[in-house]
Design a protein around this motif. Sequence first.
Motif, PDB file in Angstrom:
ATOM      1  N   GLU A  46      11.577 -15.601  96.611  1.00 42.10           N
ATOM      2  CA  GLU A  46      12.531 -16.407  95.843  1.00 42.10           C
ATOM      3  C   GLU A  46      13.788 -16.767  96.637  1.00 42.10           C
ATOM      4  OE1 GLU A  46       9.732 -14.548  93.138  1.00 42.10           O
ATOM      5  OE2 GLU A  46      10.981 -13.752  94.768  1.00 42.10           O
ATOM      6  N   GLY A  89      13.416 -20.006  98.785  1.00 43.62           N
ATOM      7  CA  GLY A  89      13.215 -21.128  97.867  1.00 43.62           C
ATOM      8  C   GLY A  89      14.495 -21.521  97.152  1.00 43.62           C
ATOM      9  N   SER A  90      15.268 -20.527  96.725  1.00 42.43           N
ATOM     10  CA  SER A  90      16.541 -20.816  96.066  1.00 42.43           C
ATOM     11  C   SER A  90      17.530 -21.475  97.030  1.00 42.43           C
ATOM     12  CB  SER A  90      17.145 -19.524  95.506  1.00 42.43           C
ATOM     13  OG  SER A  90      16.290 -18.943  94.551  1.00 42.43           O
ATOM     14  N   LEU A 100      16.817 -23.394  99.647  1.00 39.62           N
ATOM     15  CA  LEU A 100      16.408 -24.779  99.875  1.00 39.62           C
ATOM     16  C   LEU A 100      16.696 -25.648  98.654  1.00 39.62           C
ATOM     17  CD1 LEU A 100      13.068 -23.991 101.715  1.00 39.62           C
ATOM     18  CD2 LEU A 100      15.055 -25.137 102.712  1.00 39.62           C
ATOM     19  N   THR A 101      16.512 -25.110  97.464  1.00 40.85           N
ATOM     20  CA  THR A 101      16.832 -25.874  96.259  1.00 40.85           C
ATOM     21  C   THR A 101      18.326 -26.131  96.158  1.00 40.85           C
ATOM     22  OG1 THR A 101      14.937 -24.872  95.126  1.00 40.85           O
ATOM     23  CG2 THR A 101      16.620 -25.909  93.746  1.00 40.85           C
ATOM     24  N   LEU A 105      13.211 -29.625  99.317  1.00 35.41           N
ATOM     25  CA  LEU A 105      12.373 -29.228  98.185  1.00 35.41           C
ATOM     26  C   LEU A 105      10.913 -29.100  98.599  1.00 35.41           C
ATOM     27  CD1 LEU A 105      14.009 -31.426  95.417  1.00 35.41           C
ATOM     28  CD2 LEU A 105      14.163 -28.945  95.663  1.00 35.41           C
ATOM     29  N   SER A 127      10.618 -25.826 100.066  1.00 36.09           N
ATOM     30  CA  SER A 127      10.662 -24.828  99.005  1.00 36.09           C
ATOM     31  C   SER A 127       9.284 -24.600  98.397  1.00 36.09           C
ATOM     32  CB  SER A 127      11.657 -25.264  97.927  1.00 36.09           C
ATOM     33  OG  SER A 127      11.675 -24.356  96.858  1.00 36.09           O
ATOM     34  N   CYS A 128       8.483 -25.652  98.300  1.00 35.79           N
ATOM     35  CA  CYS A 128       7.115 -25.493  97.794  1.00 35.79           C
ATOM     36  C   CYS A 128       6.269 -24.630  98.717  1.00 35.79           C
ATOM     37  CB  CYS A 128       6.455 -26.861  97.627  1.00 35.79           C
ATOM     38  SG  CYS A 128       7.261 -27.962  96.450  1.00 35.79           S
ATOM     39  N   MET A 175       7.387 -22.013 100.210  1.00 37.41           N
ATOM     40  CA  MET A 175       7.781 -20.627 100.007  1.00 37.41           C
ATOM     41  C   MET A 175       7.063 -20.029  98.797  1.00 37.41           C
ATOM     42  SD  MET A 175       9.797 -20.324 102.520  1.00 37.41           S
ATOM     43  CE  MET A 175      10.436 -21.548 103.657  1.00 37.41           C
ATOM     44  N   GLY A 188       7.959 -24.027  93.560  1.00 33.97           N
ATOM     45  CA  GLY A 188       8.906 -25.011  94.064  1.00 33.97           C
ATOM     46  C   GLY A 188       8.550 -26.427  93.713  1.00 33.97           C
TER      47      GLY A 188
END
Length: 296
Positions: free
Chosen positions: A171, A174-175, A177-178, A207, A210-211, A213, A217
Amino acid sequence: SLRSVEAHANGQPTKPEKAEDDAVGPLASLTHSRLAWLAVGALVGIFAFAIRLIPVLNGGGIRGFYNYDPAVYYAASAGLAHGMMPYRDFLLLHPPGVPLLLLPFSLLGRLTSDSIGMASARLAFMAGGALIAVIITRILRPAGIVPALIGGAAYAVYWPAVYSERATWLEGPGSLLTALALWFLAAPPRLLRGRPGWAAGLAGAALGLSCLMKIWGVAPLAAVLLWLALRRQWRSMLLATAGAAAAGVVARRAATSATASRVPRRRARAIPRTWVMRTTPDSSESASKSMRSSGR
């Protein structure tokens, strides 16, 4: 001002007034000071990093055992460092983004020890969580210093974020990058101001990564594309889609080249047998029989 308008209506000469920013007082100059915003970012970042680090130091330590899953992702990265490919040579239930991200730390572990590599990775993930809190202050900058401080501090102590960013969970990256994608779209840095196409493309690339990860995402990526479509920003939507696709292609090439450059295929099987795990339907029954026969 009203006084100037009345003087002009009466035919009287008007005196030049100071700019509006000067009339507001020292609070406005403090709010718009670059030094003040650097101090806000540093304060929030240090606070967020300490919130993630201190409980770990008070527990098992930075090199102590934390949880099962982060060790799995580090082991997958160590497999990459030995020339093994996920999904082909070993089982991995998630996209390969985090093992790729951990590759420098697993290589460091080969040069030193796995505990040092894992501890370095944990510190890097904590720093990533602190960076998210700083990015939130940047996103809230148009609202002023106080809302920015509140937003950054709120994320710094938000328990799910603190928990997942204390180790190499999926997480955290991913967080991050978001948050970068939202920064590019909502309050872009100076280099991207006036360039909505570039901002959308970079947001889509973030994003898209992020997918890689964690598959969830896809949800924020779809939300951003829908938001751009509802605002009829078709060019930005296409650029964001292209950025996400390009990020996926680049990540796949990076995974292939990283594995190919580590160990040749013929040596990839020379991995310690402790890394190999096979499960068969009768494995538990065979194990219990062997234990009974050995008298255990």
